[in-house]
Enzyme design. Structure first.
Site, PDB file in Angstrom:
ATOM      1  N   ARG A   8       0.816  -1.216   0.000  1.00 38.60           N
ATOM      2  CA  ARG A   8       0.000   0.000   0.000  1.00 38.60           C
ATOM      3  C   ARG A   8       0.855   1.276   0.000  1.00 38.60           C
ATOM      4  O   ARG A   8       0.347   2.371  -0.191  1.00 38.60           O
ATOM      5  CB  ARG A   8      -0.962  -0.016   1.203  1.00 38.60           C
ATOM      6  CG  ARG A   8      -2.113  -0.986   1.033  1.00 38.60           C
ATOM      7  CD  ARG A   8      -2.850  -1.253   2.339  1.00 38.60           C
ATOM      8  NE  ARG A   8      -2.165  -2.237   3.177  1.00 38.60           N
ATOM      9  CZ  ARG A   8      -2.565  -2.603   4.395  1.00 38.60           C
ATOM     10  NH1 ARG A   8      -3.636  -2.023   4.942  1.00 38.60           N
ATOM     11  NH2 ARG A   8      -1.905  -3.524   5.083  1.00 38.60           N
ATOM     12  N   THR A  72       2.421 -13.124   8.323  1.00 37.03           N
ATOM     13  CA  THR A  72       3.137 -12.827   9.571  1.00 37.03           C
ATOM     14  C   THR A  72       3.473 -14.109  10.351  1.00 37.03           C
ATOM     15  O   THR A  72       4.522 -14.178  10.998  1.00 37.03           O
ATOM     16  CB  THR A  72       2.313 -11.869  10.454  1.00 37.03           C
ATOM     17  OG1 THR A  72       0.972 -12.372  10.567  1.00 37.03           O
ATOM     18  CG2 THR A  72       2.254 -10.474   9.860  1.00 37.03           C
ATOM     19  N   ASN A 218       0.813   1.884   6.932  1.00 36.04           N
ATOM     20  CA  ASN A 218       0.575   1.015   5.788  1.00 36.04           C
ATOM     21  C   ASN A 218       0.510   1.783   4.482  1.00 36.04           C
ATOM     22  O   ASN A 218       0.610   1.203   3.413  1.00 36.04           O
ATOM     23  CB  ASN A 218      -0.730   0.240   5.983  1.00 36.04           C
ATOM     24  CG  ASN A 218      -0.653  -0.667   7.206  1.00 36.04           C
ATOM     25  OD1 ASN A 218       0.123  -1.618   7.235  1.00 36.04           O
ATOM     26  ND2 ASN A 218      -1.415  -0.343   8.230  1.00 36.04           N
ATOM     27  N   ALA A 371      32.702  42.487  -0.184  1.00 40.32           N
ATOM     28  CA  ALA A 371      31.808  41.789  -1.101  1.00 40.32           C
ATOM     29  C   ALA A 371      32.585  41.177  -2.250  1.00 40.32           C
ATOM     30  O   ALA A 371      33.540  41.770  -2.756  1.00 40.32           O
ATOM     31  CB  ALA A 371      30.764  42.759  -1.642  1.00 40.32           C
ATOM     32  N   TYR A 378      41.271  25.626  -4.191  1.00 40.35           N
ATOM     33  CA  TYR A 378      41.364  24.346  -4.894  1.00 40.35           C
ATOM     34  C   TYR A 378      42.144  24.553  -6.181  1.00 40.35           C
ATOM     35  O   TYR A 378      41.769  25.379  -7.019  1.00 40.35           O
ATOM     36  CB  TYR A 378      39.941  23.862  -5.186  1.00 40.35           C
ATOM     37  CG  TYR A 378      39.833  22.504  -5.814  1.00 40.35           C
ATOM     38  CD1 TYR A 378      40.494  21.400  -5.281  1.00 40.35           C
ATOM     39  CD2 TYR A 378      39.044  22.316  -6.947  1.00 40.35           C
ATOM     40  CE1 TYR A 378      40.373  20.154  -5.867  1.00 40.35           C
ATOM     41  CE2 TYR A 378      38.914  21.070  -7.530  1.00 40.35           C
ATOM     42  CZ  TYR A 378      39.584  19.989  -6.991  1.00 40.35           C
ATOM     43  OH  TYR A 378      39.458  18.749  -7.571  1.00 40.35           O
ATOM     44  N   SER A 396      36.629  44.833  -1.745  1.00 40.39           N
ATOM     45  CA  SER A 396      35.692  44.032  -2.532  1.00 40.39           C
ATOM     46  C   SER A 396      36.400  43.346  -3.687  1.00 40.39           C
ATOM     47  O   SER A 396      37.447  43.803  -4.141  1.00 40.39           O
ATOM     48  CB  SER A 396      34.607  44.942  -3.098  1.00 40.39           C
ATOM     49  OG  SER A 396      33.913  45.550  -2.034  1.00 40.39           O
TER      50      SER A 396
HETATM   51  C1  UD1 Z   1      -1.269  -7.059  11.103  1.00 42.55           C
HETATM   52  C2  UD1 Z   1      -2.156  -8.044  11.877  1.00 42.55           C
HETATM   53  C3  UD1 Z   1      -3.456  -7.348  12.270  1.00 42.55           C
HETATM   54  C4  UD1 Z   1      -3.139  -6.099  13.094  1.00 42.55           C
HETATM   55  C5  UD1 Z   1      -2.156  -5.193  12.356  1.00 42.55           C
HETATM   56  C6  UD1 Z   1      -1.690  -4.107  13.282  1.00 42.55           C
HETATM   57  C7  UD1 Z   1      -1.687 -10.272  11.010  1.00 42.55           C
HETATM   58  C8  UD1 Z   1      -2.180 -11.375  10.159  1.00 42.55           C
HETATM   59  N1  UD1 Z   1      -2.452  -9.178  11.068  1.00 42.55           N
HETATM   60  O1  UD1 Z   1      -2.000  -6.722   9.936  1.00 42.55           O
HETATM   61  O2  UD1 Z   1      -4.273  -8.222  13.028  1.00 42.55           O
HETATM   62  O3  UD1 Z   1      -4.342  -5.418  13.379  1.00 42.55           O
HETATM   63  O4  UD1 Z   1      -1.002  -5.921  11.917  1.00 42.55           O
HETATM   64  O5  UD1 Z   1      -0.844  -3.183  12.652  1.00 42.55           O
HETATM   65  O6  UD1 Z   1      -0.659 -10.397  11.632  1.00 42.55           O
HETATM   66  N2  UD1 Z   1       5.457  -9.120   7.464  1.00 42.55           N
HETATM   67  C9  UD1 Z   1       6.483 -10.016   7.220  1.00 42.55           C
HETATM   68  N3  UD1 Z   1       6.267 -11.080   6.410  1.00 42.55           N
HETATM   69  C10 UD1 Z   1       5.059 -11.318   5.823  1.00 42.55           C
HETATM   70  C11 UD1 Z   1       3.999 -10.402   6.065  1.00 42.55           C
HETATM   71  C12 UD1 Z   1       4.240  -9.318   6.892  1.00 42.55           C
HETATM   72  O7  UD1 Z   1       7.589  -9.847   7.737  1.00 42.55           O
HETATM   73  O8  UD1 Z   1       4.944 -12.302   5.097  1.00 42.55           O
HETATM   74  C13 UD1 Z   1       5.714  -7.960   8.328  1.00 42.55           C
HETATM   75  C14 UD1 Z   1       5.532  -6.644   7.605  1.00 42.55           C
HETATM   76  O9  UD1 Z   1       6.761  -6.205   7.058  1.00 42.55           O
HETATM   77  C15 UD1 Z   1       5.035  -5.724   8.703  1.00 42.55           C
HETATM   78  C16 UD1 Z   1       4.324  -6.652   9.669  1.00 42.55           C
HETATM   79  O10 UD1 Z   1       4.778  -7.957   9.378  1.00 42.55           O
HETATM   80  O11 UD1 Z   1       6.099  -5.085   9.371  1.00 42.55           O
HETATM   81  C17 UD1 Z   1       2.799  -6.592   9.553  1.00 42.55           C
HETATM   82  O12 UD1 Z   1       2.430  -6.955   8.241  1.00 42.55           O
HETATM   83  P1  UD1 Z   1       1.210  -6.264   7.483  1.00 42.55           P
HETATM   84  O13 UD1 Z   1       1.040  -6.951   6.189  1.00 42.55           O
HETATM   85  O14 UD1 Z   1       1.344  -4.806   7.479  1.00 42.55           O
HETATM   86  O15 UD1 Z   1      -0.005  -6.703   8.460  1.00 42.55           O
HETATM   87  P2  UD1 Z   1      -1.367  -5.938   8.660  1.00 42.55           P
HETATM   88  O16 UD1 Z   1      -2.263  -6.216   7.503  1.00 42.55           O
HETATM   89  O17 UD1 Z   1      -1.125  -4.540   9.008  1.00 42.55           O
HETATM   90 CA    CA Z   2       0.620  -3.233   8.917  1.00 46.05          CA
END
Ligand code: UD1
Ligand code: CA
Length: 450
Positions: A8, A72, A218, A371, A378, A396
């Protein structure tokens, strides 16, 4: 977790490297974690992994690679080989920058009694965050991601902010049981809640005290909103410390700005790195000031650019002055419009008021630089120093061809090119003759043929 694409954001730069008040998002999260003095800090990287790891190379972190990025839960699975069997694991989103270490300490403490502790918050409209589902006894049952939630679930005020703590042994046992049966076909870390409930492990929440602490980034819009919030907070604490801000909504502090009492800052100034402003300093509008030390009562006029410089007490700088790294100005120095100073010191009371370049120069006290004076520092290959001793007066349009010394009390006539040392107390000039061409007439434009 810092492996996500950050779709996003619509950016080439990984989301966790996007700045907030001049620092990458992930730096805030890492600072909060480091304050807890953990045995180990693991960063899951994936999207532009090398770039993210390089940005934090010096911190003694453990990086694990997540490729591809399947959610995540999948991110945390990649860290399992690095996790201990005992103790508590704190899991954080890399895109929730302002979470406070004091709050995180609470999560960790409460997870020690074999519980899964979530950091939650309540909002009338929790947007696209995951909703926290509780039963009739107010016990937490699960977290439903916004995309999977029904209309009724979306109306729930309590949401999960992306931080949780739980025993390492529980985490290791549960990760393998996460599935991808959801709208995004991802391994959701939030699925751990249902697993804990099934195994009758206590699930509890710490409620975040303020919204800003748990706001995620995001999109560019959320990034900008959080940026304004931080800047408003910084402006408020400056004012509380006795600083006058012409408009607290028009200041940007992207580092550490320290002000003593009765500093005045006009609109649209940007401060970067470490900047110290002593008592009664006045900063005019539209100045950019980075890594600088400005002493008591000095005045920086509008549109000045200061970087890596120190300015003495009661000095006057600008408007339109440029101080570059290594500019060290004594008390009561005046640097005026369109004067550039680099790697040069000015003794007390010395002045360069208009249109000059002073580079690699030691200027004594009570020197006046006219001025259009330029230090030719250099030679095309190397830089050389110029020394201008006390009480020198430079007319100046003078060029000082370094290395060269203008000795104490010397006067340099206007239009002189100085390439040998100028004698103390004497007038130095390049003889030039002013001649007249009698009878010369100015050319006139030819008339077009009729
Ligand atoms: C996540 C939570 C959501 C919460 C929100 C809060 C999950 C499934 N959802 O959603 O419940 O309300 O955060 O901000 O956890 N990341 C990875 N690898 C991946 C996917 C993500 O490292 O495969 C990292 C991203 O870089 C980021 C964080 O995890 O730093 C969160 O990922 P993001 O996709 O932004 O989750 P949200 O949709 O915001
Ligand atoms: Ca997020």
């Amino acid at each position: 977790m810092a492996a996500g694409l950050g779709q996003r954001m619509n950016s080439e730069l990984p989301k966790v490297l996007h700045p907030l008040a001049g620092q990458p998002l992930l730096a805030y999260v890492l600072n909060a974690v480091e304050a807890l003095k953990p045995d180990k800090a693991i960063v899951v990287v994936g999207h532009h992994a090398e770039q993210v790891a390089d940005a934090f190379a010096a911190r003694g972190l453990t990086f694990v690679l997540q490729r591809p990025q399947l959610g995540t839960g999948h991110a945390v699975m990649q860290a399992v080989p690095e996790l201990p069997d005992e103790g508590v694991v704190l899991i954080l989103n890399g895109d929730v920058p302002l979470v406070q270490s004091s709050t995180l300490a609470l999560l960790v403490e409460r997870a020690r009694s074999d519980a899964l502790i979530l950091l939650n918050h309540e909002l009338d409209d929790a947007g696209s965050y995951g909703r926290v589902i509780r039963d009739n006894h107010a016990n937490i049952r699960k977290i439903v991601e916004f995309k999977d939630a029904t209309a009724d679930e979306r109306a729930i005020r309590e949401w999960y902010t992306g931080s949780m703590a739980l025993p390492a042994a529980r985490l290791k046992g549960w990760l393998g049981k996460l599935g991808t049966d959801n709208k995004q076909n991802e391994y959701y870390l939030t699925g751990l809640v249902e697993l804990a409930v099934t195994e009758k492990v206590r699930v509890d929440a710490v409620m975040a005290a303020t919204e800003w602490e748990v706001q995620g980034v995001n999109s560019r819009g959320e990034q900008a909103a959080l940026e304004r919030m931080i800047q408003r907070q910084r402006a408020a604490s400056l004012m509380a410390a006795g600083v006058t801000l012409a408009d607290p909504a028009r200041i940007d502090i992207r580092g550490a700005l320290t002000c003593q009492r009765d500093v005045t800052i006009d609109v649209n100034c940007v401060f970067e790195g470490d900047v110290e402003l002593a008592a009664n300093v006045r900063i005019g509008p539209h100045c950019v000031i980075r890594n600088a030390n400005i002493r008591e009562g000095a005045v920086i006029e509008a549109f000045s650019h200061i970087d890596g410089a120190s300015v003495g007490a009661h000095a006057r700088i600008g408007p339109y002055a440029r101080l570059r790294p290594g500019a060290e100005l004594g008390n009561d120095v005046h640097i005026g419009n369109f004067v550039e100073v680099k790697a040069s010191s000015f003794g007390a009371g010395s002045k360069a008021n208009h249109l000059a370049y002073i580079g690699d120069t030691t200027v004594g006290r009570q020197v006046n630089i006219g001025a259009g004076t330029i230090t030719c520092n250099y030679d095309g290959a190397n830089k050389h120093r110029t020394v201008i001793e006390d009480n020198v007066h430079i007319g100046s349009d003078v060029q000082l061809v370094a290395p060269v010394t203008v000795k104490a009390g010397a006067t340099i006539a206007a239009g002189t090119t100085v390439w040998r040392d100028a004698e103390a107390g004497e007038l130095t000039l390049n003889p030039k003759q002013q001649t007249v061409r009698a009878g010369w007439t100015r050319p006139v434009k030819k008339k077009a043929d009729a």
